[in-house]
Motif scaffolding. Structure first.
Motif, PDB file in Angstrom:
ATOM      1  N   ALA A   5      -8.086  -1.577   2.457  1.00  0.00           N
ATOM      2  CA  ALA A   5      -7.676  -1.323   3.707  1.00  0.00           C
ATOM      3  C   ALA A   5      -6.248  -1.628   4.182  1.00  0.00           C
ATOM      4  O   ALA A   5      -5.757  -0.727   4.943  1.00  0.00           O
ATOM      5  N   GLN A   6      -5.891  -2.782   3.522  1.00  0.00           N
ATOM      6  CA  GLN A   6      -4.434  -2.961   3.828  1.00  0.00           C
ATOM      7  C   GLN A   6      -3.503  -2.059   3.179  1.00  0.00           C
ATOM      8  O   GLN A   6      -2.397  -1.859   3.764  1.00  0.00           O
ATOM      9  N   LYS A   7      -3.930  -1.744   2.268  1.00  0.00           N
ATOM     10  CA  LYS A   7      -2.991  -0.984   1.082  1.00  0.00           C
ATOM     11  C   LYS A   7      -2.930   0.542   1.892  1.00  0.00           C
ATOM     12  O   LYS A   7      -2.045   1.254   1.968  1.00  0.00           O
ATOM     13  N   LYS A   8      -4.079   1.041   2.354  1.00  0.00           N
ATOM     14  CA  LYS A   8      -3.988   2.440   3.195  1.00  0.00           C
ATOM     15  C   LYS A   8      -3.339   2.034   4.450  1.00  0.00           C
ATOM     16  O   LYS A   8      -2.455   3.278   4.725  1.00  0.00           O
ATOM     17  N   ARG A   9      -3.304   0.981   5.007  1.00  0.00           N
ATOM     18  CA  ARG A   9      -2.376   0.933   6.317  1.00  0.00           C
ATOM     19  C   ARG A   9      -1.134   0.823   6.052  1.00  0.00           C
ATOM     20  O   ARG A   9      -0.092   1.386   6.682  1.00  0.00           O
ATOM     21  N   ILE A  10      -0.537   0.307   4.869  1.00  0.00           N
ATOM     22  CA  ILE A  10       0.775   0.131   4.483  1.00  0.00           C
ATOM     23  C   ILE A  10       1.167   1.435   4.045  1.00  0.00           C
ATOM     24  O   ILE A  10       2.233   2.275   4.470  1.00  0.00           O
ATOM     25  N   ALA A  11       0.365   2.218   3.374  1.00  0.00           N
ATOM     26  CA  ALA A  11       0.563   3.679   2.916  1.00  0.00           C
ATOM     27  C   ALA A  11       0.777   4.822   4.193  1.00  0.00           C
ATOM     28  O   ALA A  11       2.084   5.552   4.303  1.00  0.00           O
ATOM     29  N   ASP A  12       0.084   4.446   5.296  1.00  0.00           N
ATOM     30  CA  ASP A  12       0.218   5.307   6.171  1.00  0.00           C
ATOM     31  C   ASP A  12       1.480   4.995   7.056  1.00  0.00           C
ATOM     32  O   ASP A  12       1.999   5.862   7.553  1.00  0.00           O
ATOM     33  N   LEU A  13       1.700   3.715   7.425  1.00  0.00           N
ATOM     34  CA  LEU A  13       2.847   3.299   8.004  1.00  0.00           C
ATOM     35  C   LEU A  13       4.143   3.918   7.161  1.00  0.00           C
ATOM     36  O   LEU A  13       5.067   4.425   8.053  1.00  0.00           O
ATOM     37  N   GLN A  42      11.692   2.206  -1.720  1.00  0.00           N
ATOM     38  CA  GLN A  42      10.406   2.308  -2.759  1.00  0.00           C
ATOM     39  C   GLN A  42      10.522   0.730  -3.280  1.00  0.00           C
ATOM     40  O   GLN A  42       9.059   0.613  -3.740  1.00  0.00           O
ATOM     41  N   ASP A  43      11.165   0.318  -3.750  1.00  0.00           N
ATOM     42  CA  ASP A  43      10.979  -1.168  -4.308  1.00  0.00           C
ATOM     43  C   ASP A  43      10.371  -2.127  -3.248  1.00  0.00           C
ATOM     44  O   ASP A  43       9.460  -2.951  -3.767  1.00  0.00           O
ATOM     45  N   VAL A  44      10.689  -1.997  -2.164  1.00  0.00           N
ATOM     46  CA  VAL A  44      10.209  -2.909  -1.113  1.00  0.00           C
ATOM     47  C   VAL A  44       8.548  -2.702  -1.071  1.00  0.00           C
ATOM     48  O   VAL A  44       7.746  -3.272  -1.021  1.00  0.00           O
ATOM     49  N   VAL A  45       8.188  -1.091  -0.950  1.00  0.00           N
ATOM     50  CA  VAL A  45       6.962  -0.577  -0.743  1.00  0.00           C
ATOM     51  C   VAL A  45       6.202  -1.189  -2.098  1.00  0.00           C
ATOM     52  O   VAL A  45       5.016  -1.632  -1.799  1.00  0.00           O
ATOM     53  N   GLU A  46       6.596  -0.826  -3.213  1.00  0.00           N
ATOM     54  CA  GLU A  46       6.015  -1.316  -4.486  1.00  0.00           C
ATOM     55  C   GLU A  46       5.581  -2.753  -4.563  1.00  0.00           C
ATOM     56  O   GLU A  46       4.414  -3.076  -4.775  1.00  0.00           O
ATOM     57  N   ARG A  47       6.409  -3.377  -3.888  1.00  0.00           N
ATOM     58  CA  ARG A  47       6.303  -5.027  -3.982  1.00  0.00           C
ATOM     59  C   ARG A  47       5.177  -5.487  -2.875  1.00  0.00           C
ATOM     60  O   ARG A  47       4.266  -6.349  -3.165  1.00  0.00           O
ATOM     61  N   LEU A  61       3.312  -5.550  10.454  1.00  0.00           N
ATOM     62  CA  LEU A  61       3.476  -4.707   9.294  1.00  0.00           C
ATOM     63  C   LEU A  61       5.081  -4.356   9.254  1.00  0.00           C
ATOM     64  O   LEU A  61       5.746  -4.358   8.562  1.00  0.00           O
ATOM     65  N   THR A  62       5.151  -3.651  10.336  1.00  0.00           N
ATOM     66  CA  THR A  62       6.632  -2.938  10.699  1.00  0.00           C
ATOM     67  C   THR A  62       7.632  -3.836  10.482  1.00  0.00           C
ATOM     68  O   THR A  62       8.673  -3.485   9.708  1.00  0.00           O
ATOM     69  N   GLY A  63       7.463  -5.202  11.324  1.00  0.00           N
ATOM     70  CA  GLY A  63       8.500  -6.049  11.357  1.00  0.00           C
ATOM     71  C   GLY A  63       8.547  -6.888   9.801  1.00  0.00           C
ATOM     72  O   GLY A  63       9.609  -7.188   9.344  1.00  0.00           O
ATOM     73  N   TYR A  64       7.518  -6.843   9.164  1.00  0.00           N
ATOM     74  CA  TYR A  64       7.449  -7.464   7.688  1.00  0.00           C
ATOM     75  C   TYR A  64       8.398  -6.531   6.828  1.00  0.00           C
ATOM     76  O   TYR A  64       9.193  -6.895   5.993  1.00  0.00           O
ATOM     77  N   ILE A  65       8.119  -5.418   7.100  1.00  0.00           N
ATOM     78  CA  ILE A  65       8.911  -4.082   6.160  1.00  0.00           C
ATOM     79  C   ILE A  65      10.359  -4.364   6.377  1.00  0.00           C
ATOM     80  O   ILE A  65      11.060  -4.351   5.710  1.00  0.00           O
ATOM     81  N   PHE A  66      10.726  -4.375   7.735  1.00  0.00           N
ATOM     82  CA  PHE A  66      12.476  -4.405   8.010  1.00  0.00           C
ATOM     83  C   PHE A  66      12.766  -5.709   7.683  1.00  0.00           C
ATOM     84  O   PHE A  66      13.920  -5.658   6.980  1.00  0.00           O
ATOM     85  N   ARG A  67      12.020  -6.728   7.555  1.00  0.00           N
ATOM     86  CA  ARG A  67      12.643  -8.164   7.389  1.00  0.00           C
ATOM     87  C   ARG A  67      12.790  -8.185   5.716  1.00  0.00           C
ATOM     88  O   ARG A  67      13.698  -8.173   5.299  1.00  0.00           O
ATOM     89  N   SER A  68      11.769  -7.300   4.999  1.00  0.00           N
ATOM     90  CA  SER A  68      11.906  -7.197   3.453  1.00  0.00           C
ATOM     91  C   SER A  68      13.149  -6.281   3.061  1.00  0.00           C
ATOM     92  O   SER A  68      13.561  -6.677   2.133  1.00  0.00           O
TER      93      SER A  68
END
Length: 170
Positions: A5-13, A42-47, A61-68
């Protein structure tokens, strides 16, 4: 939340916000970056997909991605110069002043982060002159920008770094 479910949430975002993430990275790396903005995203998403979500779930999740993404851009700037290479001029002085109060490793990290946060025009001229050792005359011709403009941009960049790292003390 299950790992699937978390991976689907990431993929959707990521699918929804891909252009926004790429634009964010593109605004922080220069044209001569080793990799383009899409590769960084792409690197960040793969990790993120490789993380063990059950032990440490991501709430924002959005904040985490921007920080990453921001951290990944900082990593790119760190790798642009060999660790043994010393910074020249004013940047070396600022790094030294920051190292006195923060410690060497913290000062290095803070400097890389502060450089990544500069406006693009200021960052480009600072990186070109301080890290790559290029001459203002060469840059003025290549970028079709007056030398005075480049000097002003570098001066503002140095002021911003000094303020960020040492509180403006000279």
């Amino acid at each position: 939340m299950s790992a699937e479910a978390q991976k689907k949430r990431i993929a959707d975002l990521v699918a929804k916000e891909w252009n926004r993430f790429v634009g964010y990275v593109r605004s922080r790396i220069d044209d001569s970056a080793e990799r383009d903005a899409e590769d960084v995203v792409q690197d960040v998403v793969e990790r993120m997909f490789e993380r063990d979500e059950e032990d440490d779930p991501i709430v924002d999740l959005t904040g985490y991605i921007f920080r990453s993404l921001r951290n990944r851009v900082v990593d790119l700037y760190r790798r642009k110069r060999p660790p043994s290479e010393e910074l020249s001029g004013e940047i070396a002085d600022i790094r030294y002043e920051a190292a006195v109060t923060m410690g060497r490793e913290d000062a290095e990290e803070a400097l890389a982060e502060a450089i990544a946060e500069l406006p693009r025009a200021q960052r480009d001229v600072l990186v070109a002159t301080e890290l790559e050792g290029r001459a203002f005359r060469e840059l003025a011709e290549e970028w079709e920008t007056p030398i005075g403009t480049l000097l002003a941009r570098k001066h503002r960049a140095v002021q911003a770094l000094r303020e960020s790292l040492t509180g403006g003390e000279e």
